[in-house]
Every structure is written in C-alpha cells, then in structure tokens.
Design an enzyme around this catalytic site. Structure first.
Site, PDB file in Angstrom:
ATOM      1  N   LYS A  15       7.931  28.628  17.759  1.00 27.41           N
ATOM      2  CA  LYS A  15       7.530  29.574  18.806  1.00 27.41           C
ATOM      3  C   LYS A  15       6.039  29.396  19.057  1.00 27.41           C
ATOM      4  CE  LYS A  15       6.953  33.959  17.808  1.00 27.41           C
ATOM      5  NZ  LYS A  15       5.514  34.210  18.117  1.00 27.41           N
ATOM      6  N   PRO A 102       5.199  23.737   9.326  1.00 23.54           N
ATOM      7  CA  PRO A 102       4.313  24.218   8.263  1.00 23.54           C
ATOM      8  C   PRO A 102       4.498  25.715   8.016  1.00 23.54           C
ATOM      9  CG  PRO A 102       3.098  22.914   9.876  1.00 23.54           C
ATOM     10  CD  PRO A 102       4.443  23.154  10.453  1.00 23.54           C
ATOM     11  N   ALA A 104       3.309  29.578   7.251  1.00 23.56           N
ATOM     12  CA  ALA A 104       2.194  30.461   7.642  1.00 23.56           C
ATOM     13  C   ALA A 104       1.261  29.757   8.619  1.00 23.56           C
ATOM     14  CB  ALA A 104       1.422  30.931   6.410  1.00 23.56           C
ATOM     15  N   SER A 105       1.844  29.239   9.718  1.00 22.04           N
ATOM     16  CA  SER A 105       1.055  28.392  10.616  1.00 22.04           C
ATOM     17  C   SER A 105       0.993  28.909  12.047  1.00 22.04           C
ATOM     18  CB  SER A 105       1.634  26.969  10.617  1.00 22.04           C
ATOM     19  OG  SER A 105       2.942  26.962  11.159  1.00 22.04           O
ATOM     20  N   GLY A 106       1.527  30.110  12.317  1.00 22.14           N
ATOM     21  CA  GLY A 106       1.407  30.686  13.648  1.00 22.14           C
ATOM     22  C   GLY A 106       2.437  30.212  14.642  1.00 22.14           C
ATOM     23  N   VAL A 107       3.552  29.629  14.160  1.00 20.29           N
ATOM     24  CA  VAL A 107       4.598  29.161  15.078  1.00 20.29           C
ATOM     25  C   VAL A 107       5.950  29.824  14.798  1.00 20.29           C
ATOM     26  CG1 VAL A 107       3.469  26.964  15.575  1.00 20.29           C
ATOM     27  CG2 VAL A 107       5.069  27.110  13.653  1.00 20.29           C
ATOM     28  N   GLY A 109       7.945  30.158  12.213  1.00 20.86           N
ATOM     29  CA  GLY A 109       8.981  29.388  11.536  1.00 20.86           C
ATOM     30  C   GLY A 109       9.989  30.230  10.780  1.00 20.86           C
ATOM     31  N   SER A 111      10.745  33.442  11.059  1.00 19.22           N
ATOM     32  CA  SER A 111      11.522  34.280  11.974  1.00 19.22           C
ATOM     33  C   SER A 111      12.541  33.445  12.738  1.00 19.22           C
ATOM     34  CB  SER A 111      10.585  34.985  12.963  1.00 19.22           C
ATOM     35  OG  SER A 111       9.731  35.890  12.303  1.00 19.22           O
ATOM     36  N   ASP A 144       9.381  39.572  15.271  1.00 20.09           N
ATOM     37  CA  ASP A 144       9.579  38.387  16.112  1.00 20.09           C
ATOM     38  C   ASP A 144      11.047  37.999  16.278  1.00 20.09           C
ATOM     39  OD1 ASP A 144       6.949  38.037  16.654  1.00 20.09           O
ATOM     40  OD2 ASP A 144       6.653  36.274  15.400  1.00 20.09           O
TER      41      ASP A 144
END
Length: 294
Positions: A15, A102, A104-107, A109, A111, A144
């Site tokens: 995301k 990755p 804890a990378s802001g995408v 994953g 969720s 999310d």
C-alpha cells in the site's frame, strides 16, 4: 475437502500513500489522516490450502523474526474469521506467507497480509459473508485492514472512499534497509492540524496525478527523516534515477518514485540496485482493480 486438493495463491500488495496529510487528533489519541493510497502489483504472497491441522509458515527475504503464533496478523485474521463463522464451517488450513516486503516500512505489509488471509479464507471456506462484515472483522485487527481488503485506489479517510478511474502508475519502491517506528514518527510531528488534501483533478492520468501531487505532502516525511536520515538518501537515489516525482510512503522508510511507463521504472530500478545492492528496490505498477487472487 482433502488436504492438498485446493491450493490458492493470494497477493498481499504493498500500500503506497501517494499523499498523506495529518489533519488532527481524536480524543483517544489516534491521528486523523487524509491520504491518497494505491496498491501495487508487487507484494507479499499467501498460499492457502486445506490441511489436517492448522499450519502457518513464513519464507522470503524478510521472513526472519516474524512471529508464527497469534502475534502475526495473518494468524489473528484466520482466528477472527473462524470465530465469526464458527468452527464447523472453517476446517483447518495451511497458510504459507512469502514475505517480500520490508518490515515496518510504511507500505502496509502486515495489514495487507491479514487482508489477503481474510479474502482468501472466506473464498476457500465458501463463507456467505458480505464486504461490510469482512471489513468489520478487518477493522478489529487494524485501521488499515478495510482499505487493504479492497486493494483499490482510494482517498483514505476512515475506511476509505474509492477513487475511480485512476490510471495505473509506474512506480519504483526503495527502502534503504531500515525499519522506522510509526509511533516514534507521530511523536516527532511538529504540527498535527494541517489542511486536508486538495480536490482531485477530474482526469486522473499520469501527468495530472503528478501535477496534483506537487500540491500535496506527506506530513510524516520530515519527522521520519529526522529520525532516520537514510530516508533522504532513498529520495535522492530516486531523483538521480530521473523519477518524475519522489516521496516517502506512510511513516517510512520506504520511498516511491513515479515513472511514466513500466519499462522506464524497470530501468530506474536496475540503476538504483546497482548503486545500492543492499537496499530493497522493486519496480512495479499500481493496480486499477483487484479481487486479490494472484
């Protein structure tokens, strides 16, 4: 169903927050977010099949350290759906997660993994469950989840409002190999009452989206960069590779670059990977529609 007779693979797409404005804070401490989010054709993958007893395993580049019990959102999603539908209708399953994104990378994953599990299990178990009920279960697992269940371009306010039609965008995702704590990023914010997103243009082609993005922000980017300066290095690498627009996604540290075509994005990814062989680098495209099955 006999074990091994039906195996399905489900995509858990990344995301990407193309724009993210922090517009306020609720009484319970949660922040109000206004974001344009898209989902990509690159992501994690889940294989789900009937089994004699429940099994869960993880493989892939980013598998190390992921919990295999109910500390993992995929297991939580399986158990939550089973509680909703009843044990008689939800026999044991084997779930294999291929972790390509990755941590804890802001995408989104984790969720997205849980959303793929909910969609995949509802289909495998042939449950008569509507989107509203599935979103309610998802929301109990994380804010999310409802938008990840849809995996379509949307303006994210609450569970999200779909944006259609939004052209598929060529993207390169870059993470310099660091994890960023989302709570730490929000704590580092200097301002939490920013303006909302401007109205979207009527035509949502590549150039219109790029120009619109120039008038928007990711309000978390400055805070994340102050915690991890490598965010700035990722953005520099994307700009050096001639991205038409570059920004951090979510709370970081993954950054994205926009490219006019998929082939241009692929060439840029090769260039960045050659300079930074230890980084996560992926060329992909955003999805216009999706039912989740890979």
């Amino acid at each position: 169903m006999e074990p091994g007779t039906e195996v399905r693979t489900w995509l858990a797409p990344a995301k990407i927050n193309l724009a993210l404005h922090v517009t306020g804070r609720r009484d319970d401490g949660y922040h109000l977010i206004d974001s344009l989010a898209v989902f990509t054709r690159f992501g994690d993958r889940l294989e789900i099949e009937p089994a004699e007893q429940d099994e869960f395993s993880v493989s892939g580049r980013y598998a190390a350290g992921l919990p295999l019990d109910d500390g993992n959102l995929v297991v939580k999603a399986r158990d939550a759906l089973r509680r909703e539908a009843g044990a008689q209708r939800t026999p044991p399953v084997a779930i294999r997660l291929e972790k390509n994104l990755p941590i804890a990378s802001g995408v989104g994953g984790g969720s997205s993994d849980a959303a793929a599990a909910l969609n995949g299990l509802a289909r495998l178990w042939k449950l008569d469950i509507d989107e509203i009920s599935l979103a309610r279960i998802g929301l109990s697992l994380g804010a999310d989840l409802p938008m990840c269940l849809k995996s379509k371009p949307l303006i994210a306010r609450g569970i999200g409002d779909e944006v259609s039609p939004l052209s598929a965008l060529g993207l390169v995702l870059v993470n310099p190999g660091i994890a960023v704590s989302t709570p730490d990023v929000f704590k580092a914010l200097s301002r939490r009452d920013n303006d909302a997103l401007p109205p979207l243009p009527r035509r949502l082609d590549f150039h219109a989206v790029r120009n619109w993005l120039e008038s928007t922000r990711n309000d978390l980017e400055g805070a994340a960069s102050s915690i991890e300066p490598a965010v700035g290095e990722a953005l520099k690498a994307l700009k050096r590779a001639d991205s038409a627009f570059a920004r951090m996604s979510g709370s970081g540290a993954t950054c994205f670059g926009l490219f006019e075509t998929g082939n241009v994005a692929k060439r840029a990814a090769i260039e960045i990977r050659a300079r930074h062989p230890d980084w996560f680098v992926a060329a992909t495209r955003s999805m216009e529609v999706s039912d989740g099955e890979a």
